[in-house]
Write a protein that holds these residues in place. Structure first.
Motif, PDB file in Angstrom:
ATOM      1  N   SER A  37     -37.816 -27.321  24.701  1.00 27.01           N
ATOM      2  CA  SER A  37     -37.392 -28.277  22.180  1.00 27.01           C
ATOM      3  C   SER A  37     -37.865 -29.283  21.678  1.00 27.01           C
ATOM      4  N   ASN A  38     -36.984 -30.008  23.093  1.00 22.09           N
ATOM      5  CA  ASN A  38     -36.776 -31.522  24.024  1.00 22.09           C
ATOM      6  C   ASN A  38     -38.268 -32.179  23.849  1.00 22.09           C
ATOM      7  N   GLU A  39     -38.877 -31.296  24.832  1.00 21.42           N
ATOM      8  CA  GLU A  39     -40.268 -32.139  25.322  1.00 21.42           C
ATOM      9  C   GLU A  39     -41.262 -31.151  23.862  1.00 21.42           C
ATOM     10  N   ILE A  40     -40.753 -30.531  23.403  1.00 23.11           N
ATOM     11  CA  ILE A  40     -42.284 -29.975  22.521  1.00 23.11           C
ATOM     12  C   ILE A  40     -41.650 -31.041  21.209  1.00 23.11           C
ATOM     13  N   LYS A  41     -40.437 -31.973  20.971  1.00 23.60           N
ATOM     14  CA  LYS A  41     -40.295 -32.595  19.890  1.00 23.60           C
ATOM     15  C   LYS A  41     -40.399 -34.067  20.877  1.00 23.60           C
ATOM     16  N   ILE A  43     -43.983 -34.621  21.783  1.00 23.90           N
ATOM     17  CA  ILE A  43     -45.293 -34.420  21.953  1.00 23.90           C
ATOM     18  C   ILE A  43     -45.176 -34.924  20.421  1.00 23.90           C
ATOM     19  N   THR A  44     -44.758 -34.247  19.352  1.00 23.85           N
ATOM     20  CA  THR A  44     -45.058 -34.330  18.115  1.00 23.85           C
ATOM     21  C   THR A  44     -44.482 -35.657  17.484  1.00 23.85           C
ATOM     22  N   ASP A  45     -43.622 -36.000  17.882  1.00 27.02           N
ATOM     23  CA  ASP A  45     -43.197 -37.182  17.496  1.00 27.02           C
ATOM     24  C   ASP A  45     -43.962 -38.817  17.518  1.00 27.02           C
ATOM     25  N   ARG A  46     -44.499 -38.162  18.810  1.00 23.34           N
ATOM     26  CA  ARG A  46     -46.152 -39.375  19.333  1.00 23.34           C
ATOM     27  C   ARG A  46     -47.190 -39.109  18.448  1.00 23.34           C
ATOM     28  N   PHE A  47     -47.866 -38.271  17.562  1.00 19.48           N
ATOM     29  CA  PHE A  47     -48.393 -38.230  16.644  1.00 19.48           C
ATOM     30  C   PHE A  47     -48.186 -37.967  14.984  1.00 19.48           C
ATOM     31  N   SER A  48     -46.948 -37.571  14.785  1.00 16.96           N
ATOM     32  CA  SER A  48     -46.445 -37.437  13.687  1.00 16.96           C
ATOM     33  C   SER A  48     -44.758 -37.497  13.305  1.00 16.96           C
ATOM     34  N   ASN A  49     -44.074 -38.243  12.699  1.00 10.60           N
ATOM     35  CA  ASN A  49     -42.668 -37.950  12.277  1.00 10.60           C
ATOM     36  C   ASN A  49     -41.444 -37.759  12.024  1.00 10.60           C
ATOM     37  N   ASN A  50     -43.148 -36.227  11.713  1.00  8.14           N
ATOM     38  CA  ASN A  50     -42.046 -34.819  10.173  1.00  8.14           C
ATOM     39  C   ASN A  50     -41.605 -33.623  11.590  1.00  8.14           C
ATOM     40  N   ASN A  51     -40.385 -32.762  10.624  1.00  5.50           N
ATOM     41  CA  ASN A  51     -39.996 -31.650  11.165  1.00  5.50           C
ATOM     42  C   ASN A  51     -41.221 -30.444  11.159  1.00  5.50           C
ATOM     43  N   LEU A  52     -42.358 -30.492  10.157  1.00  3.46           N
ATOM     44  CA  LEU A  52     -43.208 -30.170  10.316  1.00  3.46           C
ATOM     45  C   LEU A  52     -43.914 -29.675  11.447  1.00  3.46           C
ATOM     46  N   PHE A  57     -46.233 -26.949  15.884  1.00  2.00           N
ATOM     47  CA  PHE A  57     -46.804 -26.927  17.779  1.00  2.00           C
ATOM     48  C   PHE A  57     -45.778 -25.673  18.237  1.00  2.00           C
ATOM     49  N   GLU A  58     -44.437 -25.672  18.329  1.00  2.00           N
ATOM     50  CA  GLU A  58     -43.857 -25.052  18.781  1.00  2.00           C
ATOM     51  C   GLU A  58     -43.636 -23.718  18.598  1.00  2.00           C
ATOM     52  N   SER A  59     -44.063 -23.358  17.129  1.00  2.00           N
ATOM     53  CA  SER A  59     -45.022 -21.887  16.580  1.00  2.00           C
ATOM     54  C   SER A  59     -45.780 -22.006  17.681  1.00  2.00           C
ATOM     55  N   ILE A  60     -46.921 -22.546  17.795  1.00  4.88           N
ATOM     56  CA  ILE A  60     -48.194 -21.811  18.160  1.00  4.88           C
ATOM     57  C   ILE A  60     -47.760 -21.575  19.065  1.00  4.88           C
ATOM     58  N   ILE A  61     -46.940 -22.025  20.279  1.00 10.32           N
ATOM     59  CA  ILE A  61     -46.602 -22.181  21.616  1.00 10.32           C
ATOM     60  C   ILE A  61     -45.882 -20.806  21.939  1.00 10.32           C
ATOM     61  N   ARG A  62     -45.199 -20.859  21.226  1.00  3.97           N
ATOM     62  CA  ARG A  62     -44.069 -19.867  21.832  1.00  3.97           C
ATOM     63  C   ARG A  62     -45.020 -18.555  21.141  1.00  3.97           C
ATOM     64  N   GLY A  63     -45.202 -18.416  19.902  1.00  2.00           N
ATOM     65  CA  GLY A  63     -46.403 -17.616  19.389  1.00  2.00           C
ATOM     66  C   GLY A  63     -47.172 -16.755  20.735  1.00  2.00           C
ATOM     67  N   VAL A  64     -47.676 -18.031  21.794  1.00  2.00           N
ATOM     68  CA  VAL A  64     -48.845 -17.548  22.254  1.00  2.00           C
ATOM     69  C   VAL A  64     -48.241 -16.758  23.889  1.00  2.00           C
ATOM     70  N   GLU A  86     -55.976 -27.225  20.848  1.00  2.06           N
ATOM     71  CA  GLU A  86     -56.235 -27.988  21.164  1.00  2.06           C
ATOM     72  C   GLU A  86     -57.228 -28.760  19.125  1.00  2.06           C
ATOM     73  N   LYS A  87     -57.553 -27.414  18.689  1.00  3.96           N
ATOM     74  CA  LYS A  87     -57.629 -27.070  17.466  1.00  3.96           C
ATOM     75  C   LYS A  87     -56.565 -27.884  16.671  1.00  3.96           C
ATOM     76  N   TYR A  88     -55.312 -27.342  16.790  1.00  4.30           N
ATOM     77  CA  TYR A  88     -53.824 -27.891  16.063  1.00  4.30           C
ATOM     78  C   TYR A  88     -53.907 -29.429  16.330  1.00  4.30           C
ATOM     79  N   MET A  89     -54.430 -30.291  17.444  1.00  3.66           N
ATOM     80  CA  MET A  89     -54.589 -30.792  17.706  1.00  3.66           C
ATOM     81  C   MET A  89     -55.059 -32.013  16.978  1.00  3.66           C
ATOM     82  N   ASN A  90     -57.181 -31.275  17.028  1.00  3.72           N
ATOM     83  CA  ASN A  90     -57.720 -32.220  16.169  1.00  3.72           C
ATOM     84  C   ASN A  90     -57.657 -32.347  14.631  1.00  3.72           C
ATOM     85  N   ASN A  91     -56.968 -31.287  14.355  1.00  5.26           N
ATOM     86  CA  ASN A  91     -56.327 -31.397  12.210  1.00  5.26           C
ATOM     87  C   ASN A  91     -55.378 -32.401  12.604  1.00  5.26           C
ATOM     88  N   LEU A  92     -54.320 -32.474  13.053  1.00  2.00           N
ATOM     89  CA  LEU A  92     -53.653 -33.842  13.116  1.00  2.00           C
ATOM     90  C   LEU A  92     -53.583 -35.096  12.150  1.00  2.00           C
TER      91      LEU A  92
END
Length: 92
Positions: A37-41, A43-52, A57-64, A86-92
């Protein structure tokens, strides 16, 4: 997804069960002191500093990983995971 594939289907499934059981007794426990979870956080903080973004991102990974477990390893976890992320990151 590489890590899940490396440790295998059985270990990944057991980890899901253990995390769900721990979360029942201590809600929210799955994200505390967890490297995953800390690693995912980070990664996502580099692109967007919000909890959503983190939750999505975590939901996609856990879901897969969970879909891979439900399919008894019959789907290609790497291919599916990379495609969705990739689809998710392209839509951020």
């Amino acid at each position: 997804m590489d890590f899940a594939k490396k440790v295998g289907l059985e270990v990944t499934t057991i980890a899901f069960v253990a995390n769900l059981q721990a979360n029942i007794s201590t809600p929210g426990n799955h994200s505390k002191k967890r490297i995953f979870s800390n690693e995912i956080k980070k990664i996502t903080d580099r692109f967007s500093n919000n909890n959503l973004a983190y939750q999505e991102f975590e939901s996609i990974i856990r879901g897969v990983m969970l879909t891979w477990c439900f399919s008894n390893g019959k789907i290609d976890i790497i291919k599916l995971g990379n495609s969705l992320l990739e689809k998710y990151m392209n839509n951020l």
